[in-house]
Each structure stands twice: as structure tokens, then as C-alpha cells.
Design an enzyme around this catalytic site. Structure first.
Site, PDB file in Angstrom:
ATOM      1  N   HIS A  11      21.869  52.096  58.105  1.00  0.00           N
ATOM      2  CA  HIS A  11      21.481  52.910  59.278  1.00  0.00           C
ATOM      3  C   HIS A  11      20.184  53.689  59.036  1.00  0.00           C
ATOM      4  O   HIS A  11      19.770  53.914  57.893  1.00  0.00           O
ATOM      5  CB  HIS A  11      22.605  53.908  59.594  1.00  0.00           C
ATOM      6  CG  HIS A  11      22.885  54.817  58.436  1.00  0.00           C
ATOM      7  ND1 HIS A  11      22.107  55.909  58.153  1.00  0.00           N
ATOM      8  CD2 HIS A  11      23.810  54.743  57.458  1.00  0.00           C
ATOM      9  CE1 HIS A  11      22.549  56.483  57.059  1.00  0.00           C
ATOM     10  NE2 HIS A  11      23.591  55.794  56.606  1.00  0.00           N
ATOM     11  N   ALA A  15      21.026  63.144  58.902  1.00  0.00           N
ATOM     12  CA  ALA A  15      20.638  64.529  58.600  1.00  0.00           C
ATOM     13  C   ALA A  15      20.805  64.832  57.107  1.00  0.00           C
ATOM     14  O   ALA A  15      19.969  65.503  56.511  1.00  0.00           O
ATOM     15  CB  ALA A  15      21.469  65.472  59.447  1.00  0.00           C
ATOM     16  N   TRP A  16      21.869  64.330  56.505  1.00  0.00           N
ATOM     17  CA  TRP A  16      22.098  64.629  55.087  1.00  0.00           C
ATOM     18  C   TRP A  16      21.303  63.743  54.146  1.00  0.00           C
ATOM     19  O   TRP A  16      21.200  64.039  52.961  1.00  0.00           O
ATOM     20  CB  TRP A  16      23.596  64.565  54.749  1.00  0.00           C
ATOM     21  CG  TRP A  16      24.342  65.788  55.172  1.00  0.00           C
ATOM     22  CD1 TRP A  16      23.891  66.789  56.000  1.00  0.00           C
ATOM     23  CD2 TRP A  16      25.662  66.155  54.774  1.00  0.00           C
ATOM     24  NE1 TRP A  16      24.859  67.736  56.149  1.00  0.00           N
ATOM     25  CE2 TRP A  16      25.957  67.375  55.412  1.00  0.00           C
ATOM     26  CE3 TRP A  16      26.623  65.564  53.957  1.00  0.00           C
ATOM     27  CZ2 TRP A  16      27.175  68.029  55.251  1.00  0.00           C
ATOM     28  CZ3 TRP A  16      27.845  66.196  53.797  1.00  0.00           C
ATOM     29  CH2 TRP A  16      28.114  67.423  54.443  1.00  0.00           C
ATOM     30  N   CYS A  23      26.613  62.119  51.642  1.00  0.00           N
ATOM     31  CA  CYS A  23      27.154  62.226  53.005  1.00  0.00           C
ATOM     32  C   CYS A  23      28.490  61.472  53.120  1.00  0.00           C
ATOM     33  O   CYS A  23      29.501  62.034  53.515  1.00  0.00           O
ATOM     34  CB  CYS A  23      26.122  61.666  53.972  1.00  0.00           C
ATOM     35  SG  CYS A  23      26.552  61.926  55.676  1.00  0.00           S
ATOM     36  N   SER A  24      28.407  60.173  52.803  1.00  0.00           N
ATOM     37  CA  SER A  24      29.646  59.408  52.672  1.00  0.00           C
ATOM     38  C   SER A  24      30.491  59.461  53.950  1.00  0.00           C
ATOM     39  O   SER A  24      30.000  59.113  55.021  1.00  0.00           O
ATOM     40  CB  SER A  24      30.371  59.940  51.435  1.00  0.00           C
ATOM     41  OG  SER A  24      31.561  59.294  51.190  1.00  0.00           O
ATOM     42  N   ARG A  62      26.573  57.360  62.426  1.00  0.00           N
ATOM     43  CA  ARG A  62      25.193  56.969  62.113  1.00  0.00           C
ATOM     44  C   ARG A  62      24.998  55.458  62.116  1.00  0.00           C
ATOM     45  O   ARG A  62      23.911  54.975  62.457  1.00  0.00           O
ATOM     46  CB  ARG A  62      24.718  57.620  60.809  1.00  0.00           C
ATOM     47  CG  ARG A  62      25.566  57.362  59.562  1.00  0.00           C
ATOM     48  CD  ARG A  62      25.175  58.354  58.476  1.00  0.00           C
ATOM     49  NE  ARG A  62      25.763  58.110  57.156  1.00  0.00           N
ATOM     50  CZ  ARG A  62      26.974  58.530  56.776  1.00  0.00           C
ATOM     51  NH1 ARG A  62      27.742  59.177  57.624  1.00  0.00           N
ATOM     52  NH2 ARG A  62      27.405  58.294  55.545  1.00  0.00           N
ATOM     53  N   GLU A  89      30.746  53.901  54.672  1.00  0.00           N
ATOM     54  CA  GLU A  89      30.075  54.171  53.404  1.00  0.00           C
ATOM     55  C   GLU A  89      31.125  54.329  52.305  1.00  0.00           C
ATOM     56  O   GLU A  89      32.296  54.656  52.577  1.00  0.00           O
ATOM     57  CB  GLU A  89      29.206  55.428  53.542  1.00  0.00           C
ATOM     58  CG  GLU A  89      28.430  55.849  52.309  1.00  0.00           C
ATOM     59  CD  GLU A  89      27.593  54.734  51.680  1.00  0.00           C
ATOM     60  OE1 GLU A  89      28.138  53.651  51.403  1.00  0.00           O
ATOM     61  OE2 GLU A  89      26.401  54.960  51.446  1.00  0.00           O
ATOM     62  N   ARG A  90      30.692  54.136  51.074  1.00  0.00           N
ATOM     63  CA  ARG A  90      31.543  54.413  49.915  1.00  0.00           C
ATOM     64  C   ARG A  90      32.056  55.848  50.010  1.00  0.00           C
ATOM     65  O   ARG A  90      31.300  56.760  50.377  1.00  0.00           O
ATOM     66  CB  ARG A  90      30.684  54.247  48.666  1.00  0.00           C
ATOM     67  CG  ARG A  90      31.335  54.685  47.402  1.00  0.00           C
ATOM     68  CD  ARG A  90      30.325  54.561  46.274  1.00  0.00           C
ATOM     69  NE  ARG A  90      30.883  55.115  45.072  1.00  0.00           N
ATOM     70  CZ  ARG A  90      30.186  55.350  43.962  1.00  0.00           C
ATOM     71  NH1 ARG A  90      28.892  55.096  43.937  1.00  0.00           N
ATOM     72  NH2 ARG A  90      30.772  55.837  42.915  1.00  0.00           N
ATOM     73  N   HIS A  91      33.335  56.045  49.695  1.00  0.00           N
ATOM     74  CA  HIS A  91      33.903  57.401  49.691  1.00  0.00           C
ATOM     75  C   HIS A  91      33.505  58.071  48.377  1.00  0.00           C
ATOM     76  O   HIS A  91      33.942  57.636  47.306  1.00  0.00           O
ATOM     77  CB  HIS A  91      35.419  57.328  49.836  1.00  0.00           C
ATOM     78  CG  HIS A  91      36.028  58.643  50.197  1.00  0.00           C
ATOM     79  ND1 HIS A  91      35.740  59.798  49.497  1.00  0.00           N
ATOM     80  CD2 HIS A  91      36.864  59.005  51.189  1.00  0.00           C
ATOM     81  CE1 HIS A  91      36.391  60.807  50.043  1.00  0.00           C
ATOM     82  NE2 HIS A  91      37.073  60.350  51.081  1.00  0.00           N
ATOM     83  N   TYR A  92      32.671  59.087  48.480  1.00  0.00           N
ATOM     84  CA  TYR A  92      32.136  59.730  47.267  1.00  0.00           C
ATOM     85  C   TYR A  92      33.049  60.826  46.718  1.00  0.00           C
ATOM     86  O   TYR A  92      32.637  61.586  45.824  1.00  0.00           O
ATOM     87  CB  TYR A  92      30.731  60.278  47.530  1.00  0.00           C
ATOM     88  CG  TYR A  92      29.621  59.388  46.977  1.00  0.00           C
ATOM     89  CD1 TYR A  92      29.459  59.213  45.602  1.00  0.00           C
ATOM     90  CD2 TYR A  92      28.734  58.724  47.817  1.00  0.00           C
ATOM     91  CE1 TYR A  92      28.459  58.398  45.087  1.00  0.00           C
ATOM     92  CE2 TYR A  92      27.720  57.917  47.314  1.00  0.00           C
ATOM     93  CZ  TYR A  92      27.585  57.759  45.940  1.00  0.00           C
ATOM     94  OH  TYR A  92      26.601  56.959  45.427  1.00  0.00           O
ATOM     95  N   HIS A 188      26.011  50.862  55.788  1.00  0.00           N
ATOM     96  CA  HIS A 188      25.567  51.958  54.913  1.00  0.00           C
ATOM     97  C   HIS A 188      24.984  51.404  53.609  1.00  0.00           C
ATOM     98  O   HIS A 188      25.223  50.252  53.262  1.00  0.00           O
ATOM     99  CB  HIS A 188      26.760  52.859  54.604  1.00  0.00           C
ATOM    100  CG  HIS A 188      27.376  53.398  55.849  1.00  0.00           C
ATOM    101  ND1 HIS A 188      27.044  54.629  56.371  1.00  0.00           N
ATOM    102  CD2 HIS A 188      28.262  52.845  56.716  1.00  0.00           C
ATOM    103  CE1 HIS A 188      27.719  54.820  57.494  1.00  0.00           C
ATOM    104  NE2 HIS A 188      28.469  53.752  57.728  1.00  0.00           N
ATOM    105  N   ASN A 190      25.822  51.748  50.515  1.00  0.00           N
ATOM    106  CA  ASN A 190      26.721  51.151  49.523  1.00  0.00           C
ATOM    107  C   ASN A 190      27.654  50.089  50.090  1.00  0.00           C
ATOM    108  O   ASN A 190      28.040  49.170  49.355  1.00  0.00           O
ATOM    109  CB  ASN A 190      27.494  52.253  48.791  1.00  0.00           C
ATOM    110  CG  ASN A 190      26.548  53.094  47.963  1.00  0.00           C
ATOM    111  OD1 ASN A 190      25.893  52.602  47.049  1.00  0.00           O
ATOM    112  ND2 ASN A 190      26.407  54.377  48.318  1.00  0.00           N
TER     113      ASN A 190
HETATM  114  O1  LIG Z   1      26.146  58.521  52.783  1.00  0.00           O
HETATM  115  C1  LIG Z   1      25.550  57.833  51.985  1.00  0.00           C
HETATM  116  O2  LIG Z   1      24.898  56.686  52.280  1.00  0.00           O
HETATM  117  P1  LIG Z   1      24.403  56.265  53.757  1.00  0.00           P
HETATM  118  O3  LIG Z   1      23.249  57.210  54.056  1.00  0.00           O
HETATM  119  O4  LIG Z   1      23.910  54.837  53.634  1.00  0.00           O
HETATM  120  O5  LIG Z   1      25.551  56.382  54.732  1.00  0.00           O
HETATM  121  C2  LIG Z   1      25.589  58.150  50.542  1.00  0.00           C
HETATM  122  O6  LIG Z   1      25.551  59.542  50.370  1.00  0.00           O
HETATM  123  C3  LIG Z   1      24.488  57.387  49.833  1.00  0.00           C
HETATM  124  O7  LIG Z   1      24.273  57.965  48.607  1.00  0.00           O
HETATM  125  P2  LIG Z   1      23.656  57.209  47.353  1.00  0.00           P
HETATM  126  O8  LIG Z   1      22.303  56.611  47.743  1.00  0.00           O
HETATM  127  O9  LIG Z   1      23.516  58.326  46.365  1.00  0.00           O
HETATM  128  O10 LIG Z   1      24.648  56.162  46.944  1.00  0.00           O
END
Ligand SMILES: O=C(OP(=O)(O)O)[C@H](O)COP(=O)(O)O
Length: 258
Positions: A11, A15-16, A23-24, A62, A89-92, A188, A190
């Protein structure tokens, strides 16, 4: 011989992404720049003559917003959009919301790189005391998943992302590709990296150096067995793409937040 074209897209900037925070599963919207990235991506795909039959997204805004903006810029708003948490996205885990550069100051850049890019290291899980726990697990969207809410992840390695994504890929995406449909997966960093690892047969070690910038479409040309027949193509201005990749990699460098 190339039989199918598949497009993967991280995407546009959220914002994050701008604030350099993990963000995850927190549902941030696109930033102003992220909206433009998605629109530019749609314009580029239109200029190059591509047409989609079906779009898959995660259930995070997003990726959905990006899909809509791409389709709008292409004049293909009617194309169906199918959503699943399995493309999330990967769950961080407990890292969610934290600033990468500050984490690198506290724990060292190597540790942050391991958390971000290793294949099978799972970060510490999120628990009820985490500031974003309720926002995530009380969200109605997670009552719509094909697993009970209690069984949704609390943290994931890239390997665990692939484990939950592959059944969806096999049961839902592959049959559409085999019907000859041109598919865009708007997801995303990841979830796209996990799928790339699988499709391209990238080793556990080498996947650490694969970085995807936001808003850049990745074209895969696949044979009848859905194996890539040539290297992935990141579409657009190659100098800008390389600069965007470096920017994502540098997010893990130690720096006090301003
Ligand atoms: O939300 C995230 O990815 P995204 O912006 O692709 O959705 C992650 O925080 C990406 O983090 P990373 O680049 O440190 O794996």
C-alpha cells in the site's frame, strides 16, 4: 513461457510509515503522500496498458484504500475487491506502535534488523496491557475471520505470516489466476514479502535482504505451474525505487526521535 501476470503491491505510505512506527494490525489510514503514491501507481499501470479482473486486499484500511485509488486512477472502479485477514500485515506483537529508530537506540540495530527481517523469529506477543490491544481485538472486522478471534495471532514471524497466507493463496487466489484472471494483491510489506519468498523460492537467509517500498507495483510473470519465468519487476523510475528501498532499510537505524 510466461502464462500469467500477477501484481503485488505494498500500500501507499501510511501515517505510521511516516512516523517510523511499527504499524502492523493498527488500522492507520494512508498519509497525503500515500494517497498520491497509490494514485501514481494506478496512473502508471494504466499508461502501461494493464487491466485487472480481480483485486485481493487485507482487511486493513490502508491496503483497501490503496486498491480503490489504484482502480480509480485506472478507470476500473468496477473490478471486484475481495478482502481477507490472511493478507494482513505481519502481526508485530508487543512492538506495535514503537518507533524503529528508538528501538535501535535501546536494543541495537542488529536486534531491530532481526525482528524486522529474520524469517523465523517471532517478536514478543502483544497482551492485554498493550496500549493497542483493545483497539485491535475489539474491532468488529476480526469477528468476520475464518478463525475464532481467540485463535488470531498475537505476534508473528515472517514464517507464520506465510503459514496463514498460503491456505488462502491456494484455495482462493490460485483458482482465479488459473482461470486467466489478472490479479492485483494490494497488501503489505511483509505479507507481500512472504508471498514473494514462496513464489520465487527465496531462501530463509536471502529473504532478509528483500525490501519493498510503498506504492510500487511488483510484476511477476508466471508459467503454468505458477513459477516465475523471470525476475520480479518493480515498475516505475528505477532510481526513485532504489532510493525508496534504502529509505525503508534505514528506518531501522538508531536515531533519537525528534
Ligand atoms: O505495518 C507495517 O508494514 P506496512 O506499512 O506494509 O503495512 C510494518 O510496520 C512494516 O514494518 P517493517 O518494514 O519494519 O517490517
Amino acid at each position: 513461457m510466461s502464462k500469467y501476470k500477477l501484481f503485488l503491491l505494498r500500500h501507499g505510505e501510511g501515517a505510521w510509515n511516516k512516523e517510523n512506527r511499527f504499524c502492523s494490525w493498527v488500522d492507520q489510514k494512508l498519509s497525503k503522500d500515500g494517497v498520491k503514491e497509490a494514485q501514481d501507481c494506478g496512473r502508471l499501470l494504466k499508461e502501461q496498458g494493464y487491466k485487472f479482473d480481480l483485486v485481493f486486499t487485507s482487511i486493513l484500511s490502508r491496503s483497501i484504500q490503496t486498491a480503490w485509488l489504484v482502480l480509480e486512477a485506472m478507470g476500473q472502479e468496477w473490478v471486484p475487491v475481495v478482502k481477507s485477514w490472511r493478507l494482513n500485515e505481519r502481526h508485530y506483537g508487543s512492538l506495535i506502535g514503537l518507533n524503529r529508530a528508538e528501538m535501535a537506540l535501546q536494543h541495537g540495530e542488529e536486534k531491530v534488523k532481526l525482528w524486522r527481517r529474520s524469517y523465523d523469529i517471532t517478536p514478543p506477543p502483544i497482551d492485554e496491557s498493550h496500549p493497542y490491544f483493545l483497539e485491535i481485538y475489539n474491532d468488529r472486522r476480526y469477528t468476520t475471520c475464518d478463525v475464532p478471534k481467540e485463535n488470531l495471532p498475537r505476534a508473528e514471524s515472517l514464517k507464520e505470516v506465510l503459514d496463514r497466507l498460503l491456505p488462502y493463496w491456494g484455495s482462493t487466489v490460485v483458482p482465479e489466476i488459473r482461470k486467466g484472471r489478472t490479479v492485483l494483491i494490494s497488501a503489505h510489506g511483509n505479507s507481500c514479502r512472504a508471498l514473494l519468498k514462496y513464489l520465487e523460492g527465496i531462501s530463509d537467509k536471502d529473504i532478509a535482504s528483500v525490501t519493498l517500498p510503498t506504492g510500487i507495483p511488483v510484476l511477476l510473470e508466471l508459467d503454468e505451474n505458477l513459477k516465475p519465468v523471470k525476475p520480479r519487476q518493480l515498475l516505475g523510475d528505477q532510481a526513485k525505487i532504489q532510493a525508496a528501498i534504502r529509505k525503508v532499510e534505514d528506518q531501522g537505524k538508531a536515531k533519537p526521535s525528534t
